[in-house]
Design an enzyme around this catalytic site. Structure first.
Site, PDB file in Angstrom:
ATOM      1  N   PRO A  10      72.779  -4.669  43.928  1.00 46.44           N
ATOM      2  CA  PRO A  10      71.710  -5.114  43.041  1.00 46.44           C
ATOM      3  C   PRO A  10      71.199  -4.031  42.092  1.00 46.44           C
ATOM      4  O   PRO A  10      71.082  -2.864  42.469  1.00 46.44           O
ATOM      5  CB  PRO A  10      70.596  -5.542  44.004  1.00 46.44           C
ATOM      6  CG  PRO A  10      70.902  -4.867  45.288  1.00 46.44           C
ATOM      7  CD  PRO A  10      72.402  -4.768  45.344  1.00 46.44           C
ATOM      8  N   ASN A  11      70.932  -4.474  40.884  1.00 46.83           N
ATOM      9  CA  ASN A  11      70.345  -3.670  39.800  1.00 46.83           C
ATOM     10  C   ASN A  11      71.311  -2.666  39.186  1.00 46.83           C
ATOM     11  O   ASN A  11      70.973  -2.028  38.177  1.00 46.83           O
ATOM     12  CB  ASN A  11      69.056  -2.957  40.269  1.00 46.83           C
ATOM     13  CG  ASN A  11      68.014  -3.953  40.730  1.00 46.83           C
ATOM     14  OD1 ASN A  11      67.655  -4.866  39.982  1.00 46.83           O
ATOM     15  ND2 ASN A  11      67.554  -3.833  41.962  1.00 46.83           N
ATOM     16  N   ARG A  18      68.510   1.404  33.039  1.00 45.37           N
ATOM     17  CA  ARG A  18      67.595   1.437  34.175  1.00 45.37           C
ATOM     18  C   ARG A  18      67.243   2.892  34.530  1.00 45.37           C
ATOM     19  O   ARG A  18      68.134   3.676  34.847  1.00 45.37           O
ATOM     20  CB  ARG A  18      68.317   0.790  35.358  1.00 45.37           C
ATOM     21  CG  ARG A  18      67.656   0.979  36.682  1.00 45.37           C
ATOM     22  CD  ARG A  18      68.616   0.675  37.826  1.00 45.37           C
ATOM     23  NE  ARG A  18      67.884   0.617  39.065  1.00 45.37           N
ATOM     24  CZ  ARG A  18      68.415   0.709  40.267  1.00 45.37           C
ATOM     25  NH1 ARG A  18      69.723   0.819  40.396  1.00 45.37           N
ATOM     26  NH2 ARG A  18      67.662   0.652  41.331  1.00 45.37           N
ATOM     27  N   TYR A  23      69.288   7.629  36.970  1.00 46.58           N
ATOM     28  CA  TYR A  23      70.652   7.099  37.063  1.00 46.58           C
ATOM     29  C   TYR A  23      71.538   7.420  35.857  1.00 46.58           C
ATOM     30  O   TYR A  23      72.695   7.018  35.828  1.00 46.58           O
ATOM     31  CB  TYR A  23      70.593   5.573  37.263  1.00 46.58           C
ATOM     32  CG  TYR A  23      69.885   5.181  38.544  1.00 46.58           C
ATOM     33  CD1 TYR A  23      70.443   5.471  39.788  1.00 46.58           C
ATOM     34  CD2 TYR A  23      68.644   4.534  38.515  1.00 46.58           C
ATOM     35  CE1 TYR A  23      69.795   5.122  40.962  1.00 46.58           C
ATOM     36  CE2 TYR A  23      67.985   4.177  39.685  1.00 46.58           C
ATOM     37  CZ  TYR A  23      68.563   4.474  40.907  1.00 46.58           C
ATOM     38  OH  TYR A  23      67.927   4.136  42.071  1.00 46.58           O
ATOM     39  N   ASN A  74      78.527   0.928  46.493  1.00 45.43           N
ATOM     40  CA  ASN A  74      77.136   1.328  46.259  1.00 45.43           C
ATOM     41  C   ASN A  74      76.322   0.057  46.436  1.00 45.43           C
ATOM     42  O   ASN A  74      76.267  -0.790  45.536  1.00 45.43           O
ATOM     43  CB  ASN A  74      76.958   1.914  44.858  1.00 45.43           C
ATOM     44  CG  ASN A  74      75.532   2.411  44.648  1.00 45.43           C
ATOM     45  OD1 ASN A  74      74.628   2.103  45.432  1.00 45.43           O
ATOM     46  ND2 ASN A  74      75.316   3.178  43.591  1.00 45.43           N
ATOM     47  N   ALA A  77      69.800  -1.186  46.807  1.00 46.88           N
ATOM     48  CA  ALA A  77      68.690  -1.297  47.761  1.00 46.88           C
ATOM     49  C   ALA A  77      69.105  -1.998  49.061  1.00 46.88           C
ATOM     50  O   ALA A  77      68.466  -1.789  50.102  1.00 46.88           O
ATOM     51  CB  ALA A  77      67.529  -2.034  47.104  1.00 46.88           C
ATOM     52  N   HIS A  80      69.486  -0.086  52.380  1.00 45.19           N
ATOM     53  CA  HIS A  80      68.351   0.243  53.242  1.00 45.19           C
ATOM     54  C   HIS A  80      67.817  -0.961  54.024  1.00 45.19           C
ATOM     55  O   HIS A  80      66.857  -0.826  54.780  1.00 45.19           O
ATOM     56  CB  HIS A  80      67.225   0.850  52.390  1.00 45.19           C
ATOM     57  CG  HIS A  80      67.712   1.824  51.365  1.00 45.19           C
ATOM     58  ND1 HIS A  80      68.386   2.983  51.700  1.00 45.19           N
ATOM     59  CD2 HIS A  80      67.686   1.797  49.996  1.00 45.19           C
ATOM     60  CE1 HIS A  80      68.720   3.620  50.591  1.00 45.19           C
ATOM     61  NE2 HIS A  80      68.311   2.928  49.547  1.00 45.19           N
ATOM     62  N   GLU A  98      80.724   4.955  51.147  1.00 43.90           N
ATOM     63  CA  GLU A  98      79.368   4.694  50.638  1.00 43.90           C
ATOM     64  C   GLU A  98      79.040   5.700  49.539  1.00 43.90           C
ATOM     65  O   GLU A  98      79.192   6.911  49.737  1.00 43.90           O
ATOM     66  CB  GLU A  98      78.378   4.829  51.801  1.00 43.90           C
ATOM     67  CG  GLU A  98      76.927   4.669  51.387  1.00 43.90           C
ATOM     68  CD  GLU A  98      75.956   4.819  52.570  1.00 43.90           C
ATOM     69  OE1 GLU A  98      76.416   5.025  53.723  1.00 43.90           O
ATOM     70  OE2 GLU A  98      74.741   4.738  52.328  1.00 43.90           O
ATOM     71  N   HIS A 100      76.056   6.828  46.557  1.00 41.88           N
ATOM     72  CA  HIS A 100      74.772   6.682  45.857  1.00 41.88           C
ATOM     73  C   HIS A 100      74.737   7.663  44.704  1.00 41.88           C
ATOM     74  O   HIS A 100      75.051   8.850  44.889  1.00 41.88           O
ATOM     75  CB  HIS A 100      73.590   6.930  46.799  1.00 41.88           C
ATOM     76  CG  HIS A 100      73.581   5.947  47.922  1.00 41.88           C
ATOM     77  ND1 HIS A 100      73.221   4.638  47.741  1.00 41.88           N
ATOM     78  CD2 HIS A 100      73.962   6.069  49.213  1.00 41.88           C
ATOM     79  CE1 HIS A 100      73.364   4.000  48.890  1.00 41.88           C
ATOM     80  NE2 HIS A 100      73.818   4.837  49.799  1.00 41.88           N
ATOM     81  N   ILE A 101      74.352   7.165  43.559  1.00 40.76           N
ATOM     82  CA  ILE A 101      74.299   7.991  42.346  1.00 40.76           C
ATOM     83  C   ILE A 101      73.229   9.072  42.504  1.00 40.76           C
ATOM     84  O   ILE A 101      73.450  10.238  42.209  1.00 40.76           O
ATOM     85  CB  ILE A 101      74.004   7.082  41.129  1.00 40.76           C
ATOM     86  CG1 ILE A 101      75.143   6.077  40.953  1.00 40.76           C
ATOM     87  CG2 ILE A 101      73.782   7.909  39.864  1.00 40.76           C
ATOM     88  CD1 ILE A 101      74.813   4.918  40.019  1.00 40.76           C
ATOM     89  N   ARG A 107      64.322  11.338  47.678  1.00 44.29           N
ATOM     90  CA  ARG A 107      63.466  10.299  47.095  1.00 44.29           C
ATOM     91  C   ARG A 107      62.561   9.686  48.170  1.00 44.29           C
ATOM     92  O   ARG A 107      62.296  10.315  49.183  1.00 44.29           O
ATOM     93  CB  ARG A 107      64.363   9.259  46.393  1.00 44.29           C
ATOM     94  CG  ARG A 107      65.195   9.880  45.267  1.00 44.29           C
ATOM     95  CD  ARG A 107      66.058   8.859  44.577  1.00 44.29           C
ATOM     96  NE  ARG A 107      65.255   7.835  43.899  1.00 44.29           N
ATOM     97  CZ  ARG A 107      65.746   6.686  43.450  1.00 44.29           C
ATOM     98  NH1 ARG A 107      67.037   6.415  43.575  1.00 44.29           N
ATOM     99  NH2 ARG A 107      64.942   5.814  42.860  1.00 44.29           N
ATOM    100  N   ARG A 111      64.251   5.183  51.369  1.00 43.59           N
ATOM    101  CA  ARG A 111      65.658   5.318  50.961  1.00 43.59           C
ATOM    102  C   ARG A 111      66.451   6.236  51.899  1.00 43.59           C
ATOM    103  O   ARG A 111      67.640   6.453  51.707  1.00 43.59           O
ATOM    104  CB  ARG A 111      65.756   5.869  49.530  1.00 43.59           C
ATOM    105  CG  ARG A 111      65.196   4.946  48.493  1.00 43.59           C
ATOM    106  CD  ARG A 111      65.421   5.485  47.086  1.00 43.59           C
ATOM    107  NE  ARG A 111      64.429   4.945  46.187  1.00 43.59           N
ATOM    108  CZ  ARG A 111      64.504   3.741  45.610  1.00 43.59           C
ATOM    109  NH1 ARG A 111      65.541   2.961  45.818  1.00 43.59           N
ATOM    110  NH2 ARG A 111      63.540   3.324  44.816  1.00 43.59           N
TER     111      ARG A 111
HETATM  112  C1  DQA Z   1      71.143   3.822  44.748  1.00 44.48           C
HETATM  113  C2  DQA Z   1      69.952   4.312  45.581  1.00 44.48           C
HETATM  114  C3  DQA Z   1      69.200   3.138  46.168  1.00 44.48           C
HETATM  115  O1  DQA Z   1      68.095   3.609  46.938  1.00 44.48           O
HETATM  116  C4  DQA Z   1      68.659   2.263  45.061  1.00 44.48           C
HETATM  117  O2  DQA Z   1      68.017   1.142  45.608  1.00 44.48           O
HETATM  118  C5  DQA Z   1      69.706   1.850  44.088  1.00 44.48           C
HETATM  119  C6  DQA Z   1      70.706   2.840  43.684  1.00 44.48           C
HETATM  120  C7  DQA Z   1      71.868   4.983  44.044  1.00 44.48           C
HETATM  121  O3  DQA Z   1      72.979   4.761  43.585  1.00 44.48           O
HETATM  122  O4  DQA Z   1      71.317   6.080  43.912  1.00 44.48           O
HETATM  123  O5  DQA Z   1      69.691   0.752  43.562  1.00 44.48           O
HETATM  124  O6  DQA Z   1      72.081   3.193  45.623  1.00 44.48           O
END
Ligand code: DQA
Length: 142
Positions: A10-11, A18, A23, A74, A77, A80, A98, A100-101, A107, A111
């Site tokens: 998501p997102n 964003r 990011y 990735n 959210a 978590h 796994e 994460h950017i 953070r 997270r």
């Molecule tokens: C993320 C980190 C997550 O906590 C966040 O919800 C994201 C992006 C990252 O790539 O840093 O959407 O997975």
């Protein structure tokens, strides 16, 4: 040709616009063009969804296909929150890396915990989009 799936949650469709201070300002589509050029020896599939169940479905679809070297996930959210993703990864044969950017450990506290990590073949955190390059390299060489 062997395949790798990049699976974004998501997102992550909003990358580029964003929270660019966290990011970056590159869209994933632009980055993917470079990634595919950098690894011509593997076919890199890409799927993004904002829906937890669609991510589970995709893991099931690819997770028993021997053509796939692995999945670079990735989960955004859902990392978590999602026991369903944890179980999906546990239930398939394909290794999942796994990514994460951002450095999630630098953070918010919420997270810091990942439901994905205990079932991941590897974890890459805080390396920006380069984390996807590193994950592909790892899957090619392991
Ligand atoms: C993320 C980190 C997550 O906590 C966040 O919800 C994201 C992006 C990252 O790539 O840093 O959407 O997975």
């Amino acid at each position: 040709m062997k395949k790798i799936l990049i699976l974004n949650g998501p997102n992550l469709n909003l990358l580029g616009k964003r929270e660019p201070e966290i990011y970056g300002s590159q869209t994933f589509e632009d980055y993917l063009l470079l990634l595919r050029k950098a690894f011509p020896e593997v076919s890199i599939d890409y799927f993004q969804s904002n829906h937890e169940g669609s991510l589970v479905d995709k893991i099931h679809e690819v997770g028993f296909d021997v053509e796939y070297l692995g999945i670079v996930l990735n989960a955004g959210a859902y990392t978590h929150t999602s026991i369903a993703l944890h179980d999906a990864i546990a239930g398939v044969k394909t290794p999942v890396v796994e990514v994460h950017i951002s450095n999630v450990h630098a953070r918010e506290h919420f997270r810091h915990h990942s439901y994905i990590s205990p079932k991941a073949a590897g974890i890459i955190v805080g390396c920006g989009l380069m984390g996807y390059d590193l994950a592909v390299q790892f899957l090619l060489k392991r």
